[in-house]
Motif scaffolding. Structure first.
Motif, PDB file in Angstrom:
ATOM      1  N   THR A  98       0.961  -0.968   0.022  1.00 49.76           N
ATOM      2  CA  THR A  98       0.071   0.099   0.079  1.00 49.76           C
ATOM      3  C   THR A  98       0.859   1.196  -0.005  1.00 49.76           C
ATOM      4  OG1 THR A  98      -1.734  -1.038   1.212  1.00 49.76           O
ATOM      5  CG2 THR A  98      -2.014   1.387   1.375  1.00 49.76           C
ATOM      6  N   LEU A  99       1.824   1.321   0.800  1.00 50.11           N
ATOM      7  CA  LEU A  99       2.910   2.611   0.978  1.00 50.11           C
ATOM      8  C   LEU A  99       3.480   2.761  -0.606  1.00 50.11           C
ATOM      9  CD1 LEU A  99       4.676   2.118   4.256  1.00 50.11           C
ATOM     10  CD2 LEU A  99       2.641   3.375   3.960  1.00 50.11           C
ATOM     11  N   ARG A 155     -11.402   2.073  -3.238  1.00 50.92           N
ATOM     12  CA  ARG A 155     -12.437   1.120  -4.053  1.00 50.92           C
ATOM     13  C   ARG A 155     -12.407  -0.308  -3.477  1.00 50.92           C
ATOM     14  NH1 ARG A 155     -10.279   1.519  -9.194  1.00 50.92           N
ATOM     15  NH2 ARG A 155     -11.278   3.626  -9.424  1.00 50.92           N
ATOM     16  N   ARG A 156     -11.109  -0.763  -3.323  1.00 51.12           N
ATOM     17  CA  ARG A 156     -11.028  -2.256  -3.098  1.00 51.12           C
ATOM     18  C   ARG A 156     -11.432  -2.408  -1.434  1.00 51.12           C
ATOM     19  NH1 ARG A 156      -4.740  -4.004  -2.831  1.00 51.12           N
ATOM     20  NH2 ARG A 156      -4.990  -3.207  -4.853  1.00 51.12           N
ATOM     21  N   VAL A 176     -15.888   1.945  -2.272  1.00 51.63           N
ATOM     22  CA  VAL A 176     -16.474   3.313  -2.422  1.00 51.63           C
ATOM     23  C   VAL A 176     -15.685   3.803  -3.654  1.00 51.63           C
ATOM     24  CG1 VAL A 176     -16.667   5.627  -1.517  1.00 51.63           C
ATOM     25  CG2 VAL A 176     -17.021   3.720  -0.067  1.00 51.63           C
ATOM     26  N   GLU A 177     -16.409   4.451  -4.489  1.00 47.08           N
ATOM     27  CA  GLU A 177     -15.847   5.044  -5.417  1.00 47.08           C
ATOM     28  C   GLU A 177     -15.913   6.494  -5.200  1.00 47.08           C
ATOM     29  OE1 GLU A 177     -14.008   4.837  -9.022  1.00 47.08           O
ATOM     30  OE2 GLU A 177     -15.303   3.118  -8.335  1.00 47.08           O
ATOM     31  N   ALA A 183      -3.988   2.204   5.772  1.00 44.93           N
ATOM     32  CA  ALA A 183      -2.493   2.256   5.628  1.00 44.93           C
ATOM     33  C   ALA A 183      -2.799   3.283   4.479  1.00 44.93           C
ATOM     34  CB  ALA A 183      -1.912   1.005   5.229  1.00 44.93           C
ATOM     35  N   GLN A 184      -3.390   3.419   3.499  1.00 44.45           N
ATOM     36  CA  GLN A 184      -3.480   4.337   2.458  1.00 44.45           C
ATOM     37  C   GLN A 184      -3.518   6.035   3.088  1.00 44.45           C
ATOM     38  OE1 GLN A 184      -5.505   1.837   2.675  1.00 44.45           O
ATOM     39  NE2 GLN A 184      -7.523   2.484   2.185  1.00 44.45           N
ATOM     40  N   ALA A 185      -4.195   5.969   4.057  1.00 43.17           N
ATOM     41  CA  ALA A 185      -4.356   7.478   4.619  1.00 43.17           C
ATOM     42  C   ALA A 185      -2.995   7.704   5.206  1.00 43.17           C
ATOM     43  CB  ALA A 185      -5.431   7.576   5.725  1.00 43.17           C
ATOM     44  N   ILE A 186      -2.529   6.771   5.974  1.00 44.18           N
ATOM     45  CA  ILE A 186      -0.938   7.086   6.516  1.00 44.18           C
ATOM     46  C   ILE A 186      -0.071   7.495   5.413  1.00 44.18           C
ATOM     47  CG2 ILE A 186       0.908   6.407   8.152  1.00 44.18           C
ATOM     48  CD1 ILE A 186      -1.680   6.890   9.466  1.00 44.18           C
TER      49      ILE A 186
END
Lengths: 442, 442
Positions: free
Chosen positions: B44-45, B61-62, B66-67, B196-199
């Motif tokens: 993800t990072l 999305r995954r 949510v789109e 983790a995508q937010a971080i």
């Protein structure tokens, strides 16, 4: 990119660079040995965790070429060390310790308590971290100043156990000046262990070395990697900060003395080939004179070969205005920032990120390294954007505490109940309502 | 080892255990998913670093199904959210924010300056960290209280950019209560990204999300792993602290109300199956009553299945004396420590390591979670031995500064010269001597 000669920097015109070139110029080098260091340090950590003192002896034999008898320095050795240090050096260490103590004491946090609602008193307790482990390097040179910079705030913080590790000399002894500085600072126990094995010993504990709650101190790439690894482990100790190569950024105006600027750059450069040195000015002629001074002064330095390597990556940046110099400095976030400006105080508001600031022509960074009173363990590699140098607070924890009376619960309980309901946490709500109900039923 | 029934704890006699059994009983569980989490988070990072906003959309999305249209929450959405939150909840959030502000303001550090020698003034500047990124979880339930606990001290600290990420709901919106809490706290920008995508977004920056200097906030195993990884990277952001499962330790005497003790254990247990709950008393009968109360209260909890799993590892420890209870607590270093004792204040001196302490029968931990004024982001997993909860200081850096006059240099320069000579750093010495010589030549 940076048009330097092989050893000495030339002046770079900041205004002639685009954004990418500017970013590239200020990018810190990343450690190149990372993978090899990583493997070696993991092996060392595992060995000390498994074999304790036996591993410490084996690793010290391998890396320091010393056969350790006692791992801990005895009281007799402390006493003997003191007699071996010249009296004027003892006095200098004591004088430095006194100023370090004065500054650190002035910055100590206090406990407090306030009433946040009738019947609700909320406060903060401060506690010295119980067991702290300090690393005092002694590679190319022993660093008694580091013993002062770590030991004095640990003592002020009220830490109950203050231990240190420092590598043994070829004769198996810890440097007498380091030991004397440890004693002056209030460090209680010293172990003759260096490198990653010292960090492992203080993290896990061995028969001789106690396991510590937090580890402090600079060190080479192995020590730094070991600190970061043990801090990641479940139940591992906290660490003060990641330590990178030392850095100085000098902002100088047209009236600055180029010999002073050059001397400050060189005092950073002699630390190691990866030291970062930058001077920025709105006066190109000043920077040209600094370049010539660097050449002159370098010629007579004992550690000229190290300094020359560091200067190879050094920057002399010419900017259009001092405002730009501060913008660059804040983005770079240097460990040390020297302001050789006519009115440095007037510029302090512009400083957003730096470890320590030195104001005026008479404030070389070397004073902060030893004895102005401030701490010399400072954030590097740009971490000054978010981290601070070591202080008494680094050796303490703050514990929040709340005293709530039945009246206080009645005052703030409904607020908590409403938010708990919104968060769908029914047991949180019940821990409040069961008490409110009991009080109402009285 | 611990003779529990499948779901509910029985009383353990501490005195009957040897040292190994005691240590095993208090050992925190280590994360079991570590390897799988590690791999997923690294992927993800890397994806966010390479593809920025595109990666954020793909990962949302995954994982959130949510789109995403706009990644950032608009001013209109903030306004709309406020109208959707019941007025009494808005008032509760505002009331909580006011007490949180009062307590955090009272604990703020100050700048200072002292003269450490004639002509040498040394001080400390404080700066709000420029860009801070806050993570506000919204998994099984949105946590508006976390927005208050992070946003209020960030605002008090003077941070210039305060941004937050919170995962989107199924309809693509961030929970309106969370948004309202963000607005009340002073958080300036919110992005509808979780995990983790937010971080990664706040660490590296994307087209939409600014790169931040320090990241804060609790989260699941993925968020926690991501925070630790980005903090290890060269140039990566700092983080507040590693976040583990939540913990409470209750020390209760014979006069404590067993229903209150049980309610406090359950309010911790409902957080998750890995929550840690411990009660210690010198009165075995009290602990037996707590065990029966746990059974009774658990039966009517909406999150009973989660709580029951946590209680499976719960401990009810019978000790010979309250002194032993404090010794156990200090070794364990709980996130939350509740003292259901007749004179809790008299015992505070014994508390050496804990995140936050709750004194008296009327002080359930839930008050500190929401609105007593203290912070609820606290050290877990035993890190309270060396770390503190979030405070205004967490959002500031301290910059040391020294002003040295020529007289000051004359006063302390010789001390620095002596130590520099002992450390073999000639360029350090010269940066001082070249100035002393210039002054003497005037």
């Amino acid at each position: 990119m940076n048009d330097t000669t092989p050893t000495l920097p030339r002046v770079t015109d900041w205004r002639a660079l685009d954004a990418d070139a500017r970013a590239a110029l200020l990018r810190r080098p990343t450690a190149r040995l990372a993978a090899a260091v990583d493997t070696a340090v993991r092996r060392t950590l595992a060995q000390v965790r498994a074999d304790g003192d036996g591993a410490l002896r084996a690793l010290t034999r391998r890396y320091d070429h010393v056969e350790l008898d006692a791992i801990e320095v005895s009281a007799d050795e402390f006493a003997r060390a003191r007699t071996e240090v010249p009296p004027d050096l003892v006095r200098a260490l004591e004088e430095a310790a006194a100023r370090i103590e004065a500054w650190h004491r002035a910055g100590m946090a206090g406990e407090f308590e306030i009433e946040t609602a009738p019947g609700v008193r909320c406060g903060r307790l401060l506690r010295g971290i119980r067991r702290v482990g300090l690393y005092v390097p002694a590679g190319s040179a022993p660093l008694p100043s580091t013993a002062l910079m770590l030991g004095v705030p640990a003592r002020l913080a009220g830490c109950r156990e203050i231990v240190a590790c420092s590598p043994p000399r070829a004769d198996g002894r810890v440097d007498p000046v380091v030991l004397t500085a440890c004693a002056i600072a209030g460090i209680q126990r010293v172990f003759r262990i260096g490198g990653a094995q010292a960090i492992a010993a203080m993290a896990y504990g061995t028969g001789s070395v106690p396991a510590c709650d937090k580890l402090f101190g600079p060190g080479n790439a192995y020590v730094t990697a070991a600190k970061q690894m043990v801090a990641q482990e479940t139940g591992g100790p906290a660490i003060d900060m990641p330590a990178g190569p030392s850095e100085v950024l000098v902002i100088a105006d047209a009236q600055a003395n180029p010999a002073f600027v050059a001397a400050d750059l060189l005092s950073q450069a002699e630390h190691g080939p990866d030291s970062q040195t930058i001077a920025i000015s709105d006066d190109r002629a000043l920077l040209e004179r600094v370049a010539r001074e660097l050449e002159t002064q370098l010629a007579t330095l004992p550690r000229a070969d190290i300094a020359a390597q560091a200067l190879d990556a050094s920057l002399l940046l010419h900017v259009g205005a001092l405002d730009d110099a501060f913008a660059i400095s804040n983005d770079y976030a240097p460990e040390h920032l020297i302001l050789q400006l006519r009115e440095p105080e007037a510029w302090l508001d512009r400083v957003a990120a730096a470890g320590s600031v030195f104001c005026g022509d008479a404030a070389p960074e070397a004073l902060g390294d030893y004895c102005s009173g401030t701490n010399h363990v400072l954030p590097t590699a740009g971490t000054a954007r978010a981290l601070s140098g070591v202080s008494v607070a680094s050796f303490q924890t703050a514990i929040s505490v709340q005293h709530v009376s039945p009246a206080g619960l009645a005052a703030i309980g409904p607020c908590a109940l409403r938010i708990a309901a919104a968060e769908g946490l029914a047991a949180h709500a019940r821990a409040i309502s069961i008490r409110l109900d009991a009080e109402n039923a009285r």
